[in-house]
Motif scaffolding. Structure first.
Motif, PDB file in Angstrom:
ATOM      1  N   CYS A  46       0.957  -1.203  -0.088  1.00 55.04           N
ATOM      2  CA  CYS A  46       0.055   0.119  -0.020  1.00 55.04           C
ATOM      3  C   CYS A  46       0.974   1.376  -0.010  1.00 55.04           C
ATOM      4  O   CYS A  46       1.735   1.445   0.763  1.00 55.04           O
ATOM      5  N   ILE A  49      -1.560   4.906   2.455  1.00 58.58           N
ATOM      6  CA  ILE A  49      -2.642   4.963   3.219  1.00 58.58           C
ATOM      7  C   ILE A  49      -2.264   3.920   4.486  1.00 58.58           C
ATOM      8  O   ILE A  49      -2.146   4.459   5.725  1.00 58.58           O
ATOM      9  N   CYS A  50      -1.819   2.745   4.283  1.00 58.62           N
ATOM     10  CA  CYS A  50      -1.555   1.673   5.271  1.00 58.62           C
ATOM     11  C   CYS A  50      -0.432   2.161   5.909  1.00 58.62           C
ATOM     12  O   CYS A  50      -0.415   2.192   7.382  1.00 58.62           O
TER      13      CYS A  50
HETATM   14 NI    NI Z   1      -3.655   0.279   2.301  1.00 59.74          NI
END
Ligand code: NI
Length: 178
Positions: A46, A49-50
């Motif tokens: 990711c 975001i992650c």
């Molecule tokens: Ni993510």
């Protein structure tokens, strides 16, 4: 007690999980009974975001660690991309975050079952020329109490401070089920 009954009826996270951690050890939801757990579903590829959410979750755990009156909170990261996120990939990834963070993976079916339990949505997009792909997924941090009951969730809009305060309040209000 009324709220506990309501939470039972919501039945989130009631089925449990059975996965491998980032050291290759099998872990089930029962292993974490007795501990407060923060749970996040995502994938190591990711782009932003992650990592942002895991940074935030790590900061929340570190902030709660400073309060000696509170029990340590266990952060968990469950992959939604088990094809790429095997044990070695998770082992490398978790080192970027809180030292207690446990990464969890398994077969496609095991991972799907774990996510289903929290009504997590995850869908892999098309592969690009390099074979890389994005997994669209639910972005929530779940709070699970020592009885294994889901208590609350925090979306991307919630700040580190807001989440820390919310968890602190849940922990102080907690009455162990007999
Ligand atoms: Ni993510």
């Amino acid at each position: 007690m009324q709220r506990i009954e309501q939470l039972r009826q919501v039945a989130l996270g009631q089925g449990g999980f059975d996965l491998l951690d980032h050291t290759g050890r099998r872990r089930t939801k029962a292993d974490f009974l007795g501990s407060w757990v923060l749970l996040y579903f995502g994938f190591t590829h990711c782009p932003d975001i992650c990592p942002d959410e895991l940074d935030k979750m790590s900061a929340v755990v570190a902030a709660l660690d400073k309060d000696n009156s509170l029990a340590p909170v266990q952060p968990l990261f469950i992959t939604v991309d088990p094809d790429r996120d095997d044990v070695p990939a998770l082992n490398k990834y978790v080192k970027d975050f809180h030292p207690r963070l446990i990464g969890l993976t398994g077969t496609g079916e095991e991972v799907k079952q774990a996510g289903k339990d929290y009504r997590v949505y995850a869908s892999a997009g098309p592969k690009d020329d390099d074979g890389d792909y994005i997994v669209d997924h639910t972005i929530l941090i779940y709070l699970v109490n020592p009885d294994g009951l889901f208590l609350d969730y925090y979306n991307r809009m919630k700040s580190e401070e807001q989440i820390t305060e919310s968890i602190r309040n849940h922990m102080k209000a907690y009455v162990k089920l007999l």
